[in-house]
Scaffold this motif. Structure first.
Motif, mmCIF file in Angstrom:
data_model
loop_
_atom_site.group_PDB
_atom_site.id
_atom_site.type_symbol
_atom_site.label_atom_id
_atom_site.label_comp_id
_atom_site.label_asym_id
_atom_site.label_seq_id
_atom_site.Cartn_x
_atom_site.Cartn_y
_atom_site.Cartn_z
ATOM 1 N N UNK A 165 0.805 -1.218 0.000
ATOM 2 C CA UNK A 165 0.000 0.000 0.000
ATOM 3 C C UNK A 165 0.844 1.277 0.000
ATOM 4 N N UNK A 166 1.969 1.252 0.686
ATOM 5 C CA UNK A 166 2.831 2.438 0.748
ATOM 6 C C UNK A 166 3.386 2.759 -0.636
ATOM 7 N N UNK A 167 3.956 1.763 -1.295
ATOM 8 C CA UNK A 167 4.526 1.988 -2.630
ATOM 9 C C UNK A 167 3.442 2.282 -3.656
ATOM 10 N N UNK A 168 2.286 1.648 -3.513
ATOM 11 C CA UNK A 168 1.169 1.907 -4.433
ATOM 12 C C UNK A 168 0.765 3.383 -4.354
ATOM 13 N N UNK A 169 0.665 3.910 -3.130
ATOM 14 C CA UNK A 169 0.330 5.331 -2.969
ATOM 15 C C UNK A 169 1.393 6.228 -3.588
ATOM 16 N N UNK A 170 2.658 5.863 -3.408
ATOM 17 C CA UNK A 170 3.738 6.663 -3.994
ATOM 18 C C UNK A 170 3.618 6.706 -5.522
ATOM 19 N N UNK A 171 3.401 5.544 -6.128
ATOM 20 C CA UNK A 171 3.303 5.465 -7.589
ATOM 21 C C UNK A 171 2.088 6.245 -8.084
ATOM 22 N N UNK A 172 0.935 6.012 -7.491
ATOM 23 C CA UNK A 172 -0.290 6.662 -7.961
ATOM 24 C C UNK A 172 -0.271 8.170 -7.750
ATOM 25 N N UNK A 173 0.242 8.617 -6.605
ATOM 26 C CA UNK A 173 0.319 10.062 -6.349
ATOM 27 C C UNK A 173 1.248 10.754 -7.336
ATOM 28 N N UNK A 174 2.401 10.148 -7.578
ATOM 29 C CA UNK A 174 3.348 10.770 -8.502
ATOM 30 C C UNK A 174 2.833 10.723 -9.938
ATOM 31 N N UNK A 175 2.215 9.615 -10.332
ATOM 32 C CA UNK A 175 1.670 9.530 -11.690
ATOM 33 C C UNK A 175 0.563 10.564 -11.882
ATOM 34 N N UNK A 176 -0.337 10.688 -10.915
ATOM 35 C CA UNK A 176 -1.404 11.687 -11.021
ATOM 36 C C UNK A 176 -0.824 13.097 -11.127
ATOM 37 N N UNK A 177 0.191 13.379 -10.334
ATOM 38 C CA UNK A 177 0.853 14.688 -10.386
ATOM 39 C C UNK A 177 1.453 14.935 -11.765
ATOM 40 N N UNK A 178 2.140 13.934 -12.314
ATOM 41 C CA UNK A 178 2.755 14.074 -13.628
ATOM 42 C C UNK A 178 1.703 14.269 -14.727
ATOM 43 N N UNK A 179 0.601 13.519 -14.647
ATOM 44 C CA UNK A 179 -0.462 13.647 -15.645
ATOM 45 C C UNK A 179 -1.098 15.032 -15.597
ATOM 46 N N UNK A 180 -1.308 15.540 -14.383
ATOM 47 C CA UNK A 180 -1.890 16.876 -14.252
ATOM 48 C C UNK A 180 -0.942 17.948 -14.781
ATOM 49 N N UNK A 181 0.366 17.730 -14.595
ATOM 50 C CA UNK A 181 1.346 18.670 -15.145
ATOM 51 C C UNK A 181 1.329 18.655 -16.678
ATOM 52 N N UNK A 182 0.881 17.545 -17.256
ATOM 53 C CA UNK A 182 0.781 17.416 -18.716
ATOM 54 C C UNK A 182 -0.552 17.953 -19.233
ATOM 55 N N UNK A 183 -1.406 18.445 -18.331
ATOM 56 C CA UNK A 183 -2.681 19.021 -18.738
ATOM 57 C C UNK A 183 -3.838 18.040 -18.763
ATOM 58 N N UNK A 184 -3.661 16.853 -18.227
ATOM 59 C CA UNK A 184 -4.731 15.851 -18.184
ATOM 60 C C UNK A 184 -5.438 15.914 -16.837
ATOM 61 N N UNK A 185 -6.723 15.601 -16.838
ATOM 62 C CA UNK A 185 -7.472 15.577 -15.577
ATOM 63 C C UNK A 185 -8.216 14.251 -15.440
ATOM 64 N N UNK A 186 -8.433 13.865 -14.207
ATOM 65 C CA UNK A 186 -9.108 12.606 -13.911
ATOM 66 C C UNK A 186 -10.599 12.721 -14.253
ATOM 67 N N UNK A 187 -11.164 11.598 -14.756
ATOM 68 C CA UNK A 187 -12.570 11.614 -15.155
ATOM 69 C C UNK A 187 -13.142 10.201 -15.112
ATOM 70 N N UNK A 188 -14.452 10.108 -14.896
ATOM 71 C CA UNK A 188 -15.131 8.813 -14.976
ATOM 72 C C UNK A 188 -15.474 8.439 -16.410
#
Length: 175
Positions: A50-73
């Protein structure tokens, strides 16, 4: 002027090769990456604690948002993240030398070799981007070289490797 450009290019190549990670990416040349604005993370294959999963997902989300992408259903891209590791065995041999007699290295003497092995686990992260409409893979980034056996190293390395993987997205747009 050309001399300064060459020196600047050589210095930037030298600095970029200092990474301890091996990162590569591939993409579908027919994909129009400018049309992708939203994403949804899929973590079915992300076999991490769970610790590493959070690290990966948080950093990936940050990188995607920096690229101009946003989360959506209702995303344009489905992003599948996978992680794996493999056991590495390094075999090292050293010859610290010995004592030599006459003849410039020829003749009598003794030599000593020392051989030792080290075992460790090396981790990799794979990011697949799938066009939500066509269900086809349009981009893949792979980064390997994470020190899985050292928690303190993982804490620093996961954000670094995610940043290096995502530096290749979108294709042709370097940082």
């Amino acid at each position: 002027m050309k001399k300064y450009i060459f020196i600047l290019l050589a210095a930037s190549l030298g600095l970029s090769s200092c990474s301890p990670f091996r990162v590569q990416s591939d993409y579908a040349q027919t994909a129009n990456f400018s049309t992708y604005k939203t994403y949804k993370l899929r973590i079915d294959d992300l076999k991490l604690n769970d610790i590493d999963k959070d690290r990966v997902l948080n950093e990936l989300s940050k990188q995607l948002q920096m690229k101009g992408l946003s989360s959506s259903n209702t995303p344009d891209l489905i992003i599948n993240i996978k992680a794996n590791h493999k056991k590495i065995t390094d075999i090292n041999t050293s010859n610290p030398g010995g004592m030599w007699g006459w003849g410039g290295g020829f003749g009598w003497g003794i030599g000593m070799n020392r051989t030792w092995t080290s075992n460790y686990n090396e981790g990799a992260i794979i990011v697949d981007m799938i066009d939500a409409q066509s269900q086809k893979l349009v981009w893949q980034g792979i980064g390997s070289g994470i020190s899985v056996d050292r928690p303190a190293a993982k804490q620093k390395q996961i954000p670094q490797i995610m940043s290096e993987i995502m530096a290749n997205y979108p294709p042709g747009m370097k940082k």
